[in-house]
Motif scaffolding. Structure first.
Motif, PDB file in Angstrom:
ATOM      1  N   MET C   1       1.270  18.597  46.137  1.00  0.00           N
ATOM      2  CA  MET C   1       1.699  18.048  47.417  1.00  0.00           C
ATOM      3  C   MET C   1       1.364  18.979  48.562  1.00  0.00           C
ATOM      4  O   MET C   1       1.522  18.657  49.715  1.00  0.00           O
ATOM      5  CB  MET C   1       3.222  17.840  47.394  1.00  0.00           C
ATOM      6  CG  MET C   1       3.607  16.523  46.784  1.00  0.00           C
ATOM      7  SD  MET C   1       3.097  15.177  47.857  1.00  0.00           S
ATOM      8  CE  MET C   1       3.428  13.791  46.812  1.00  0.00           C
ATOM      9  N   GLN C   2       0.917  20.227  48.202  1.00  0.00           N
ATOM     10  CA  GLN C   2       0.607  21.139  49.280  1.00  0.00           C
ATOM     11  C   GLN C   2      -0.830  20.958  49.715  1.00  0.00           C
ATOM     12  O   GLN C   2      -1.628  20.359  49.032  1.00  0.00           O
ATOM     13  CB  GLN C   2       0.838  22.584  48.819  1.00  0.00           C
ATOM     14  CG  GLN C   2       2.298  22.900  48.687  1.00  0.00           C
ATOM     15  CD  GLN C   2       2.631  23.401  47.308  1.00  0.00           C
ATOM     16  OE1 GLN C   2       1.832  24.065  46.676  1.00  0.00           O
ATOM     17  NE2 GLN C   2       3.811  23.071  46.844  1.00  0.00           N
ATOM     18  N   ASP C   3      -1.107  21.505  50.856  1.00  0.00           N
ATOM     19  CA  ASP C   3      -2.452  21.404  51.398  1.00  0.00           C
ATOM     20  C   ASP C   3      -3.388  22.281  50.575  1.00  0.00           C
ATOM     21  O   ASP C   3      -3.203  23.479  50.459  1.00  0.00           O
ATOM     22  CB  ASP C   3      -2.414  21.893  52.854  1.00  0.00           C
ATOM     23  CG  ASP C   3      -3.781  21.799  53.481  1.00  0.00           C
ATOM     24  OD1 ASP C   3      -4.695  21.269  52.821  1.00  0.00           O
ATOM     25  OD2 ASP C   3      -3.912  22.245  54.629  1.00  0.00           O
ATOM     26  N   PHE C   6      -6.477  25.579  51.679  1.00  0.00           N
ATOM     27  CA  PHE C   6      -6.364  27.023  51.504  1.00  0.00           C
ATOM     28  C   PHE C   6      -7.002  27.459  50.185  1.00  0.00           C
ATOM     29  O   PHE C   6      -7.696  28.466  50.104  1.00  0.00           O
ATOM     30  CB  PHE C   6      -4.895  27.414  51.553  1.00  0.00           C
ATOM     31  CG  PHE C   6      -4.653  28.816  51.085  1.00  0.00           C
ATOM     32  CD1 PHE C   6      -5.121  29.884  51.821  1.00  0.00           C
ATOM     33  CD2 PHE C   6      -3.981  29.049  49.898  1.00  0.00           C
ATOM     34  CE1 PHE C   6      -4.899  31.167  51.388  1.00  0.00           C
ATOM     35  CE2 PHE C   6      -3.774  30.330  49.465  1.00  0.00           C
ATOM     36  CZ  PHE C   6      -4.238  31.391  50.213  1.00  0.00           C
ATOM     37  N   ILE C   7      -6.776  26.650  49.158  1.00  0.00           N
ATOM     38  CA  ILE C   7      -7.333  26.983  47.846  1.00  0.00           C
ATOM     39  C   ILE C   7      -8.852  26.934  47.891  1.00  0.00           C
ATOM     40  O   ILE C   7      -9.530  27.830  47.397  1.00  0.00           O
ATOM     41  CB  ILE C   7      -6.802  25.999  46.790  1.00  0.00           C
ATOM     42  CG1 ILE C   7      -5.290  26.146  46.711  1.00  0.00           C
ATOM     43  CG2 ILE C   7      -7.448  26.255  45.450  1.00  0.00           C
ATOM     44  CD1 ILE C   7      -4.616  24.997  46.044  1.00  0.00           C
ATOM     45  N   LEU C  11     -11.504  29.964  47.027  1.00  0.00           N
ATOM     46  CA  LEU C  11     -12.588  29.841  46.053  1.00  0.00           C
ATOM     47  C   LEU C  11     -13.918  30.223  46.696  1.00  0.00           C
ATOM     48  O   LEU C  11     -14.721  30.934  46.106  1.00  0.00           O
ATOM     49  CB  LEU C  11     -12.663  28.402  45.529  1.00  0.00           C
ATOM     50  CG  LEU C  11     -11.669  28.069  44.427  1.00  0.00           C
ATOM     51  CD1 LEU C  11     -11.703  26.585  44.120  1.00  0.00           C
ATOM     52  CD2 LEU C  11     -11.969  28.875  43.178  1.00  0.00           C
ATOM     53  N   LEU C  14     -14.196  33.928  46.974  1.00  0.00           N
ATOM     54  CA  LEU C  14     -14.503  34.553  45.681  1.00  0.00           C
ATOM     55  C   LEU C  14     -15.982  34.389  45.356  1.00  0.00           C
ATOM     56  O   LEU C  14     -16.636  35.316  44.886  1.00  0.00           O
ATOM     57  CB  LEU C  14     -13.664  33.913  44.577  1.00  0.00           C
ATOM     58  CG  LEU C  14     -12.291  34.508  44.337  1.00  0.00           C
ATOM     59  CD1 LEU C  14     -11.634  33.815  43.165  1.00  0.00           C
ATOM     60  CD2 LEU C  14     -12.391  35.994  44.082  1.00  0.00           C
ATOM     61  N   LEU C  21     -26.370  41.044  45.290  1.00  0.00           N
ATOM     62  CA  LEU C  21     -26.066  42.420  45.635  1.00  0.00           C
ATOM     63  C   LEU C  21     -27.403  43.116  45.878  1.00  0.00           C
ATOM     64  O   LEU C  21     -28.437  42.613  45.499  1.00  0.00           O
ATOM     65  CB  LEU C  21     -25.331  43.052  44.457  1.00  0.00           C
ATOM     66  CG  LEU C  21     -24.033  42.325  44.161  1.00  0.00           C
ATOM     67  CD1 LEU C  21     -23.635  42.472  42.717  1.00  0.00           C
ATOM     68  CD2 LEU C  21     -22.933  42.845  45.052  1.00  0.00           C
ATOM     69  N   PRO C  22     -27.340  44.256  46.533  1.00  0.00           N
ATOM     70  CA  PRO C  22     -28.607  44.945  46.832  1.00  0.00           C
ATOM     71  C   PRO C  22     -29.452  45.133  45.564  1.00  0.00           C
ATOM     72  O   PRO C  22     -28.955  45.599  44.555  1.00  0.00           O
ATOM     73  CB  PRO C  22     -28.152  46.292  47.399  1.00  0.00           C
ATOM     74  CG  PRO C  22     -26.701  46.397  47.075  1.00  0.00           C
ATOM     75  CD  PRO C  22     -26.190  45.009  46.999  1.00  0.00           C
ATOM     76  N   VAL C  23     -30.670  44.729  45.635  1.00  0.00           N
ATOM     77  CA  VAL C  23     -31.537  44.821  44.465  1.00  0.00           C
ATOM     78  C   VAL C  23     -32.075  46.239  44.348  1.00  0.00           C
ATOM     79  O   VAL C  23     -32.342  46.912  45.330  1.00  0.00           O
ATOM     80  CB  VAL C  23     -32.693  43.802  44.572  1.00  0.00           C
ATOM     81  CG1 VAL C  23     -33.650  43.977  43.402  1.00  0.00           C
ATOM     82  CG2 VAL C  23     -32.138  42.395  44.601  1.00  0.00           C
ATOM     83  N   MET C  24     -32.186  46.690  43.101  1.00  0.00           N
ATOM     84  CA  MET C  24     -32.491  48.088  42.848  1.00  0.00           C
ATOM     85  C   MET C  24     -33.966  48.431  42.936  1.00  0.00           C
ATOM     86  O   MET C  24     -34.815  47.672  42.543  1.00  0.00           O
ATOM     87  CB  MET C  24     -32.048  48.435  41.434  1.00  0.00           C
ATOM     88  CG  MET C  24     -30.606  48.719  41.372  1.00  0.00           C
ATOM     89  SD  MET C  24     -30.173  49.733  42.776  1.00  0.00           S
ATOM     90  CE  MET C  24     -31.173  51.173  42.410  1.00  0.00           C
ATOM     91  N   THR C 236     -26.887  54.225  26.651  1.00  0.00           N
ATOM     92  CA  THR C 236     -27.279  54.194  28.064  1.00  0.00           C
ATOM     93  C   THR C 236     -28.698  54.729  28.240  1.00  0.00           C
ATOM     94  O   THR C 236     -29.480  54.188  29.022  1.00  0.00           O
ATOM     95  CB  THR C 236     -26.286  55.022  28.903  1.00  0.00           C
ATOM     96  OG1 THR C 236     -24.963  54.633  28.564  1.00  0.00           O
ATOM     97  CG2 THR C 236     -26.511  54.799  30.384  1.00  0.00           C
ATOM     98  N   ALA C 239     -30.958  52.038  27.288  1.00  0.00           N
ATOM     99  CA  ALA C 239     -31.002  51.034  28.351  1.00  0.00           C
ATOM    100  C   ALA C 239     -31.885  51.508  29.503  1.00  0.00           C
ATOM    101  O   ALA C 239     -32.643  50.720  30.079  1.00  0.00           O
ATOM    102  CB  ALA C 239     -29.590  50.742  28.858  1.00  0.00           C
ATOM    103  N   MET C 240     -31.805  52.802  29.825  1.00  0.00           N
ATOM    104  CA  MET C 240     -32.640  53.330  30.913  1.00  0.00           C
ATOM    105  C   MET C 240     -34.118  53.212  30.567  1.00  0.00           C
ATOM    106  O   MET C 240     -34.942  52.850  31.408  1.00  0.00           O
ATOM    107  CB  MET C 240     -32.289  54.804  31.176  1.00  0.00           C
ATOM    108  CG  MET C 240     -30.934  54.997  31.827  1.00  0.00           C
ATOM    109  SD  MET C 240     -30.538  56.754  32.050  1.00  0.00           S
ATOM    110  CE  MET C 240     -31.549  57.131  33.499  1.00  0.00           C
ATOM    111  N   ALA C 243     -35.035  49.566  30.895  1.00  0.00           N
ATOM    112  CA  ALA C 243     -35.055  49.084  32.275  1.00  0.00           C
ATOM    113  C   ALA C 243     -36.122  49.791  33.100  1.00  0.00           C
ATOM    114  O   ALA C 243     -36.290  49.510  34.275  1.00  0.00           O
ATOM    115  CB  ALA C 243     -33.681  49.285  32.902  1.00  0.00           C
TER     116      ALA C 243
END
Lengths: 307, 321, 519
Positions: C1-3, C6-7, C11, C14, C21-24, C236, C239-240, C243
């Motif tokens: 029943m609420q408006d 706002f939700i 969203l 978010l 995001l800044p690309v590497m 890691t 991964a380096m 990448a």
């Protein structure tokens, strides 16, 4: 107010003193740095020479008193392992990296956790609520180490969006902060959701609605301000979780912070550095808790009259 | 001309047509300037009725609401966000039951009061707030504006709540047992205050209570509720002198001669039925000394006098023994 | 029943957070990025810590003697050298005109070399070989600017390839600069003669080297910069590599297959370390440290333990086939002719029965991980399974290297075994002494007979004879089963596509300044 602050100061000093004794004794339980510093093939004479150089031949209480005395003058001794560098300087060099990461992680955690908690509470029972609750549950059950590696492989290796690890640019903060914050994020989300639901069912929210206030004001001002009180209460604990998590996160992401320094100094039995790092962490805990108390006073007027 | 007209309001616990009802086919009018008492035991649905008028019932009840609540010819139940907010506070306001809980603990009195005044378009907020506190007879109002709820007594807080409720000059104020949580002397003072304020502002009042003593003191007219239905309405004087529904009679009989124990519920044989477990026909018949076989059917509201109605097959009979 | 407006707003907010995001940036084209497990002490002087720092320090400091792929000596900062007096007097003639990176230092002189030697063996030196070097180096003389004479207190025919070679820690520093820095020299920017100088560093995170201007006498570096990154977590580092953030990084054996699939090539340093199981309490020549009660105080039991384990299978399964079965507990070239124990569980049972342990016995096996050496705990588990087959019930106790090292060197009668990783010594004679001489705190096996053999080796003044005696010692330790010999393992590195040729031939020689650059 002054009495409160003086009280806290006395508590802080007592805590630091107790901690210094505890860490002094604990760090010496599993051997000393001598065996590590001795080269292969060293003889008993070499060992005695080194022990004397490091002053480890003196009685424990004498070592402690001398450590304490020097510490009071700001001299925490020299690193045994890292080239006789000043232990305090070594720790303070690494501190900004850890604090900034914990700060970013805490900020991200609070903003996202509060947003998700509010969202879940106002859509209670909906699919959004369910999703948030599942995410929160997962966040609290995923080990940071695993999460960190998975994020690195997906975001950095597969997608190539962010660097895998290291320190320097803003982009370097994202994955470690996410990893460090996830557990707390889940906790904040659940806490905010629960306290939001409490607040939303309260009489003062009814009164706010009776006044005809817009829903955003009702939720963000009246309900949220009350829901934040438990979050603030737990903030000290959250900060502690972050610093404890720092050892794992800083290792996975090759982050040059005090978490890793603490770990490395324990591995190398670098007593002066262990002592300094633990005392600095203790001091930052005390400071964080003091900030939490102040924040608490700011946010909850009932506390102001109690102190 | 009626100010508020409730028509066949039914509130169920959810959308399902078979869900238990809290309110059943309630119809009620409030005239401008009058004070209507809504009396019943707890669980009778009287608070839900008050909440429904401002659409403040919890989502499950809101979903299960049907009927009409007409205000200025418009149905409140179909209003959307903005209209609803324009209605709340400004047209219809409310004073809640628990003064300890109905003020937000983290904002100052001034902040919570000016919030309402700002909506009323007041520009001199602090002065208006001070005046509003003065009007509800709070001593040193200027200082009180900076106080927080926890620094005030229950009676003072309820005055603040009243000031907030009145801040936007509503035409109707719903009071949901506003005195229940106050002790006797404070309660008396507060009722006097309410009556004075009502007179000064010329607004109507829907006064929800379980206490006929309070009704006698403040109301013009009364509606008695039992198990989600209105069983009798009429002017206070007439209801007191000539109650027609056995439940009304029982309630009146239970009123202590003086309001020494206003918190205590009237004592009637048996207990009111719980929601979802209401007997068929007249819900009161299991407890009714006059019940007969015809009470298995729901009695209609019957006009007994120009402004006196009751829903009872025995409404025209005299009380048994 | 609420408006719910706002939700929707929340969203949207978010969602906005999740937007790009800044690309590497990729690792810069001119920079060779080397991801290392640790910077160790992260000190900048040769004497300021362990040999693990040679990864980055060797781009700055240079050595008197270099080694080719076969381990033969090549001239370095010393142009030539001679050994006299039965291996106790070495004379080095320095290369002329090799400039230090700091102009005030000029070129390398005999004084700089003398200072470097004396500083490395000083009592407060933290260098690994400092104490053993201190014992054999008697005096250092500088008859002229280009000549350094080193007098030893015991013969050492391998000083050039050993302590003074590139695989050890005698990097030549600038005396005047080092002295001017005083106590702070360990963390001051290093000044050497290498092709690179320190450009910048982030404590515990990055050490960035930049190429010096002008031609270098020894190498022709192709990379403008070398950036060393401390990345403790192996996953890691992998991964380096994947990448493209790191060009070279040490990896574990179980990462090899995945990396090769991703187009990363593996360069292995061959037989550079030696996973082994050392048996405590058998310092037989020292009554304080000999625990005669132990089952493995009996040589037959030690031999049985060696026969009982299928080492080849362990190599194939745990070390990705990257190794060979060991016959000693450190890689020593002179021991290549010593045959390893074959896998023969029946023989193991017979030997146990002979020694009176037909029903086996219980033992504790401590284990830990190191880098390299992530496989040690798994190796311990595997060994325990094989030992159980012949009735020996080994309980695995995970611990850490510092703890077990303290315990091992603490003296007393040890009663446990531990996994260990042996590294080759540039001068194998030193390695043998460290592990098998009664004088060494780290000794794991000694006997009076072995002491005699070591004394005889130390006194031997004929080079060929010395090598023969060393081989004989290897054979003796093998026959005595001085440890459970396991593997001579390789050390794998992942190498990205931007690096053309790069290889490691010897432990502690990393050649990062010689890494090629793909076109």
């Amino acid at each position: 107010m002054t009495r409160l602050i003086m009280g806290r100061l006395a508590e802080a000093l007592a805590a630091l003193l107790l901690m210094s004794l505890a860490i002094f004794l604990l760090s010496r339980v599993t051997g000393d740095p001598v065996a590590l510093l001795l080269g292969d093939g060293a003889t008993a004479e070499d060992r005695d020479l080194l022990i004397a150089q490091l002053r480890l031949d003196r009685p424990l209480w004498e070592q402690y008193i001398s450590f304490l005395g020097n510490a009071l003058t700001g001299d925490f001794g020299q690193s045994v392992a890292a080239g006789r560098r000043d232990a305090l300087e070594l720790v303070l060099d690494r501190l900004p990296a850890s604090l900034s990461l914990a700060g970013v992680a805490l900020g991200f955690t609070l903003v996202t956790g509060i947003a998700m908690g509010v969202l879940a509470a106002i859509t209670r029972g909906s699919a959004v609520d369910l999703l948030v609750r599942i995410v929160a549950l997962l966040g609290q059950s995923v080990p940071a180490f695993w999460l960190g590696i998975v994020l690195i492989y997906i975001v950095a290796v597969q997608w190539g969006w962010l660097p895998t690890s290291g320190y320097g640019t803003t982009a370097h903060y994202i994955l470690p902060a996410l990893t460090m914050g996830t557990f707390t994020l889940a906790a904040v989300t659940r806490l905010v959701r629960a306290s939001m639901l409490d607040a939303l069912g309260s009489e003062y929210i009814k009164l706010a609605r009776i006044k005809g206030l817009p829903e955003a004001t009702v939720i963000l001002k009246h309900a949220l301000s009350n829901s934040l009180i438990p979050v603030v209460t737990f903030m000290g604990a959250f900060f502690a979780t972050m610093i404890t998590g720092a050892v794992v996160v800083e290792t996975v992401f090759a982050w040059p912070g005090i978490g890793r320094l603490a770990y490395e100094s324990i591995v190398s039995r670098d007593f002066p550095v262990i002592q300094t790092v633990v005392l600095v962490i203790t001091a930052s805990f005390i400071l964080a808790n003091f900030c939490v108390d102040m924040l608490y006073l700011a946010i909850d007027p009932r506390m102001r009259d109690r102190g | 001309m009626t100010l508020l007209s409730i028509r066949n309001l039914t509130v169920r616990l959810g959308r399902d047509a078979l869900a238990p009802t809290i309110l059943e086919e309630v119809s009620l009018d409030v005239m401008p300037g009058e004070t209507l008492g809504l009396v019943g035991e707890s669980g009778s649905g009287k608070s839900t009725l008050g909440m429904s008028v401002l659409r403040l019932t919890p989502p499950r009840l809101a979903e299960g609401t049907s009927g009409e609540i007409l205000w200025d010819g418009r149905d409140i139940l179909t209003m959307r966000g903005r209209d609803l907010r324009a209605l709340r506070g400004a047209e219809i306001s409310m004073i809640l039951q628990d003064p300890m809980a109905s003020l937000n603990p983290v904002f100052s009195i001034g902040s919570q009061l000016t919030e309402a005044l700002r909506r009323a378009g007041r520009s001199d907020l602090m002065q208006a707030a001070e005046a509003a506190l003065a009007e509800v007879r709070i001593p040193s109002p200027a200082e009180r504006l900076r106080s927080y709820p926890h620094q005030m007594s229950g009676g003072m807080r309820q005055r603040v709540v009243s000031a907030i409720g009145l801040a936007q000059e509503p035409r109707l104020i719903i009071c949901d047992e506003p005195t229940t949580a106050l002790d006797a002397t404070i309660q008396y003072q507060f009722l006097e205050l309410l009556r004075a304020l009502q007179g000064a502002h010329g607004m109507a009042m829907l006064f929800v209570t379980h206490d006929f003593g309070v009704v006698a003191r403040i109301c013009d007219r009364v509606a008695v509720m039992y198990a989600g239905r209105i069983v009798e309405t009429g002017p206070v004087r007439e209801i007191f002198s000539n109650p027609r529904h056995p439940y009304t009679r029982a309630l009146l009989a239970a009123v202590p001669s003086t309001s020494t124990a206003p918190d205590r519920l009237p004592v009637i044989e048996g207990a009111p039925p719980s929601i979802g477990n209401r007997p068929g026909g007249c819900a009161f018949h299991p407890r009714c000394p006059m019940a007969g076989p015809d009470c298995q059917r729901q009695p209609p509201m019957e006009r007994l006098a120009p402004r006196h109605e009751a829903a009872c097959w025995r409404a025209r009979e005299e009380a048994a023994a | 029943m609420q408006d719910h407006g706002f939700i929707r707003g929340s969203l949207a907010a978010l969602a906005a957070c999740a937007v790009a995001l800044p690309v590497m940036a990729q690792s810069e084209d001119d920079t060779l990025v080397v991801a290392l497990p640790t910077f160790s002490e992260q000190t900048m002087t040769p004497w300021g810590g362990s040999g693990q720092r040679k990864t980055y320090l060797d781009t700055v400091y240079e050595y008197l003697v270099y080694l080719d792929a076969e381990g033969n000596t090549e001239p370095g900062l010393a142009e030539s050298w001679t050994v006299e007096n039965d291996g106790t007097r070495w004379t080095f003639t320095l290369r002329e005109g090799v400039p230090f990176s700091d102009e005030s230092c000029g070129t390398v002189t005999a004084e700089d070399v003398k200072y470097s030697i004396e500083r490395l063996i000083a009592e407060d030196s933290r260098a690994g070989p400092a104490s053993t070097m201190r014992r054999i180096i008697d005096t250092v003389e500088t008859p002229d600017e280009r000549t350094v004479v080193v007098n030893l207190s015991a013969p050492d025919f391998l000083l050039d390839a050993g302590y003074f070679g590139e695989a050890q820690q005698l990097g030549i520093v600038c005396k005047s600069y080092s002295e001017s820095q005083g106590e702070a020299v360990d963390s001051a920017p290093p000044v050497g003669t290498g092709a690179y100088v320190l450009e910048s560093l982030v404590d515990g995170s990055e050490i960035n080297m930049v190429r010096r201007d002008g031609d270098h006498w020894r190498v022709d570096p192709q990379w403008e910069r070398i950036s060393f990154r401390a990345v403790p977590e192996e996953a890691t580092r992998v991964a380096m590599l994947r990448a493209g953030e790191a060009d070279i990084a040490p990896v574990n054996f179980d990462s090899i297959a995945g990396l090769e699939e991703a187009g990363i090539r593996i360069v292995s340093a061959e037989k550079t370390w030696s996973p082994v199981i050392r048996l405590g309490g058998v310092v037989q020549s020292d009554p304080e440290r000999f625990n005669a009660e132990l089952p493995w105080a009996d040589k037959r039991v030690r031999q049985a333990m060696n026969y009982a384990i299928d080492k080849q299978t362990i190599i194939d399964e745990l070390f990705a086939g990257q190794g060979t079965v060991a016959s000693g507990d450190t890689p020593v070239a002179a021991w290549d002719s010593v045959p390893p124990y074959p896998y023969d569980p029946d023989k193991a049972r017979d030997l146990l029965a002979e020694a009176g342990y037909a029903d086996g016995f219980d033992m504790v096996l401590k284990t830990f991980t190191t880098t390299p050496g992530a496989e040690l705990p798994l190796m311990a588990e595997a060994a325990a399974l094989y030992l159980a087959e012949v009735g020996i019930n080994a309980t695995i106790e995970p611990t850490d290297w510092p703890s077990v090292r303290s315990e091992w060197t603490g003296g007393g009668k040890l009663d446990f075994a531990m996994t260990h990783r042996g590294f080759p010594f540039p001068n194998p004679e030193n390695g043998v002494e460290a592990g098998f001489s009664e004088r060494s705190l780290f000794a794991s096996f000694t006997s009076d007979e072995l002491e005699a053999k070591l004394a005889s080796l130390a006194a031997e003044t004929d080079r060929a004879e010395r090598r023969e005696k060393l081989t004989d010692i290897g054979q003796y330790i093998r026959d005595e089963a001085g440890a459970i010999f396991m593997v001579l393992a390789n050390e794998p590195y992942g190498v990205g596509a931007d690096v053309s040729d790069w290889s490691i031939d010897t432990s502690y020689v990393y050649n990062f300044d010689r890494a090629g650059k793909a076109q």
